[in-house]
Scaffold this active site. Structure first.
Site, mmCIF file in Angstrom:
data_model
loop_
_atom_site.group_PDB
_atom_site.id
_atom_site.type_symbol
_atom_site.label_atom_id
_atom_site.label_comp_id
_atom_site.label_asym_id
_atom_site.label_seq_id
_atom_site.Cartn_x
_atom_site.Cartn_y
_atom_site.Cartn_z
ATOM 1 N N GLU A 1 98.672 -91.306 68.465
ATOM 2 C CA GLU A 1 99.327 -90.459 67.465
ATOM 3 C C GLU A 1 99.604 -89.062 68.008
ATOM 4 O O GLU A 1 100.681 -88.496 67.750
ATOM 5 C CB GLU A 1 98.475 -90.372 66.210
ATOM 6 C CG GLU A 1 99.167 -89.649 65.075
ATOM 7 C CD GLU A 1 98.430 -89.741 63.744
ATOM 8 O OE1 GLU A 1 99.012 -89.317 62.723
ATOM 9 O OE2 GLU A 1 97.282 -90.232 63.731
ATOM 10 N N PHE B 1 97.603 -102.035 60.162
ATOM 11 C CA PHE B 1 97.578 -103.267 60.949
ATOM 12 C C PHE B 1 98.881 -104.039 60.711
ATOM 13 O O PHE B 1 99.361 -104.136 59.588
ATOM 14 C CB PHE B 1 96.405 -104.146 60.537
ATOM 15 C CG PHE B 1 95.057 -103.686 61.045
ATOM 16 C CD1 PHE B 1 94.930 -102.638 61.925
ATOM 17 C CD2 PHE B 1 93.895 -104.326 60.625
ATOM 18 C CE1 PHE B 1 93.697 -102.220 62.396
ATOM 19 C CE2 PHE B 1 92.650 -103.922 61.084
ATOM 20 C CZ PHE B 1 92.551 -102.870 61.966
ATOM 21 N N HIS C 1 88.111 -93.676 55.604
ATOM 22 C CA HIS C 1 89.431 -94.303 55.586
ATOM 23 C C HIS C 1 89.552 -95.154 54.330
ATOM 24 O O HIS C 1 88.881 -96.176 54.193
ATOM 25 C CB HIS C 1 89.588 -95.151 56.850
ATOM 26 C CG HIS C 1 90.960 -95.695 57.060
ATOM 27 N ND1 HIS C 1 91.992 -95.515 56.160
ATOM 28 C CD2 HIS C 1 91.488 -96.448 58.077
ATOM 29 C CE1 HIS C 1 93.069 -96.108 56.608
ATOM 30 N NE2 HIS C 1 92.790 -96.677 57.762
ATOM 31 N N CYS D 1 97.187 -100.160 55.843
ATOM 32 C CA CYS D 1 96.805 -98.767 55.602
ATOM 33 C C CYS D 1 97.993 -97.853 55.335
ATOM 34 O O CYS D 1 97.806 -96.677 55.005
ATOM 35 C CB CYS D 1 95.993 -98.249 56.781
ATOM 36 S SG CYS D 1 94.530 -99.267 57.105
ATOM 37 N N LYS E 1 90.271 -87.735 57.198
ATOM 38 C CA LYS E 1 89.412 -88.922 57.203
ATOM 39 C C LYS E 1 88.038 -88.600 57.777
ATOM 40 O O LYS E 1 87.088 -89.359 57.554
ATOM 41 C CB LYS E 1 90.061 -90.055 58.009
ATOM 42 C CG LYS E 1 91.237 -90.731 57.319
ATOM 43 C CD LYS E 1 91.717 -91.930 58.126
ATOM 44 C CE LYS E 1 92.896 -92.636 57.467
ATOM 45 N NZ LYS E 1 94.156 -91.880 57.589
ATOM 46 N N HIS F 1 97.099 -89.677 60.735
ATOM 47 C CA HIS F 1 96.385 -90.899 60.369
ATOM 48 C C HIS F 1 94.940 -90.783 60.864
ATOM 49 O O HIS F 1 94.014 -91.088 60.124
ATOM 50 C CB HIS F 1 97.088 -92.110 60.975
ATOM 51 C CG HIS F 1 96.562 -93.416 60.500
ATOM 52 N ND1 HIS F 1 96.498 -93.743 59.161
ATOM 53 C CD2 HIS F 1 96.065 -94.490 61.172
ATOM 54 C CE1 HIS F 1 95.989 -94.967 59.033
ATOM 55 N NE2 HIS F 1 95.705 -95.429 60.233
#
Length: 421
Positions: free
Chosen positions: A318, A407, A344, A167, A339, A307
């Site tokens: 975060e 990831f 996403h 991502c 998002k 994010h």
């Protein structure tokens, strides 16, 4: 060696909440959700049955329909967004030195739909016809073919490749493009990201990890970052392109300039395959790296597009990282997760959220984090932070920072600043 300045001179977007940049921005400012029932395949037996799909997209508006049939959907999105951005930049394709124009996109997964379709066909015919495959199977599937097509359509012969870091992919693409330009290796780079993984394997795979929200009865409110009831992310798709250009080159041709890209940062969590570091160690490092690269102090940032995927662990880590980097200034920032509206976009998320930051800096408006309601507070989140809940907010935005985490522990950040001659 003196590094060159890098500015933004063109934008393009194919997204779940708008197939042009003005449509996207209008939806963002008005808090529109792009989530709805999945139409790409039969989801009747899936735990998650909704996503943020692109609506009303016609590849034939951007390319020869015969060529489009040779491409995976993610590639069509990339080409469409790039075409919009190139036209928006008003570059003169007859006079530009195309040896100095590159194309760098981020793609996290690539042609998963093509792979699935081909293997479904193979499983049906293998016993009678043997190993029969479409001759376009491999070119349609591979993730780098999108930038290859863009370069061939326009004759761009500069740096040409795809970055893949889950991502964080398209923020990595922006970082690479930024560095090629400021080092003098290119005058212009068509940067961006594309993804189209709303497929049986994409949805099934993320669902099996328990990464996706399962709010099938209320999809438009399912992506709810920072809410205690959040239960996973909502998958999105699309393509985004940002024209990055060397400042003096842009001024010489009279280009309109949206903003300046002043710094990028990269880091790794070195912690877990899918989970973020619980204290946000990698996120702290990547934001500090971006600030150092930009030569900026934390107090000079006004907005962070986080994010913010709406996962139980990620949102908390975060925000801890932001407080670790910005200290008391964290309470003067606007923070939002778009998002909550777009879903996403996986490998394309970084480019989309960079575009959001560019428009926020240009318009002095912070898009909201939608779907938060009173009484849904997470005890692990400090709500004294301005998370820009539910309504856009006007404020001066001198500089905006965007975070993307993937990831594997990949982290990437970028900082866009209001343009000054």
């Amino acid at each position: 060696m003196e590094l060159k300045r890098v500015v933004v001179t063109g934008l393009g977007a194919i997204t779940p909440i708008g197939n042009t940049v003005p449509e996207l921005w209008d939806s963002l400012v008005n808090g529109v959700s792009g989530a709805g029932p999945i139409t790409h395949f039969d989801v009747s037996k899936y735990k998650t049955q909704f996503a943020c799909e692109v609506k009303g997209f016609n590849a034939g508006d951007y390319m020869d329909p015969k060529e489009a049939r040779k491409m995976d959907l993610y590639c069509q999105y990339a080409i469409a967004a790039a075409k919009q951005a190139i036209e928006d930049s008003a570059m003169d394709l007859e006079t530009e030195n195309k040896d100095k124009i590159g194309v760098i996109f981020g793609v996290g997964i690539g042609g998963i739909r093509t792979f699935e379709e081909e293997m479904h066909y193979y499983s049906k015919v293998k016993d009678t016809l043997g190993p029969k495959f479409n001759p376009f199977f491999i070119p349609k599937m591979i993730s780098d073919i999108s930038v290859g097509y863009i370069s061939m359509f326009y004759g761009f012969r500069g740096p040409n490749f795809v970055t893949t870091s889950a991502c964080a992919s398209s923020t990595n693409a922006l970082a690479d493009a930024f560095n090629y330009i400021r080092l003098g290796k290119a005058n212009i780079i068509v940067a961006g990201g594309a993804e189209a993984a709303i497929s049986e394997g994409g949805v099934g795979g993320f669902s099996s990890m328990r990464a996706l929200s399962t709010r099938n009865e209320e999809p438009t409110t399912a992506s709810r970052p920072f809410s205690n009831s959040r239960d996973g992310f909502v998958m999105g798709e699309g393509g985004v392109s940002i024209i990055l250009e060397e400042y003096e080159h842009a001024v010489a041709r009279g280009a309109k300039i949206y903003a300046e890209l002043v710094g990028t940062g990269l880091s790794a969590d070195a912690h877990h395959v899918t989970a973020p570091h619980p204290e946000g160690a990698g996120a702290i490092l990547v934001m500090n790296n971006a600030l150092e690269d930009a030569g900026m102090k934390p107090q000079e940032i006004d907005y962070i597009n986080v994010h913010g995927t709406s996962t139980p662990l990620g949102d908390i880590a975060e925000l801890k990282a932001i407080q670790g980097v910005f200290g008391e200034h964290a309470y003067d920032l606007n923070i939002s997760s778009t998002k909550s509206m777009t879903g996403h976009l996986l490998g394309a998320a970084g480019a989309l959220e960079a575009l959001v930051c560019i428009l926020a800096v240009q318009n002095d408006i912070v898009p909201p984090t939608i779907n938060f309601s009173e009484g849904d507070e997470d005890p692990n989140i400090d709500y004294k932070l301005n998370l820009t809940f539910n309504k856009a907010q006007k404020r001066e935005i001198r500089a905006a920072l965007t975070n993307t985490f993937g990831f594997g522990g990949h982290n990437a950040s970028a900082i866009f600043k209001k343009f000054e001659k």
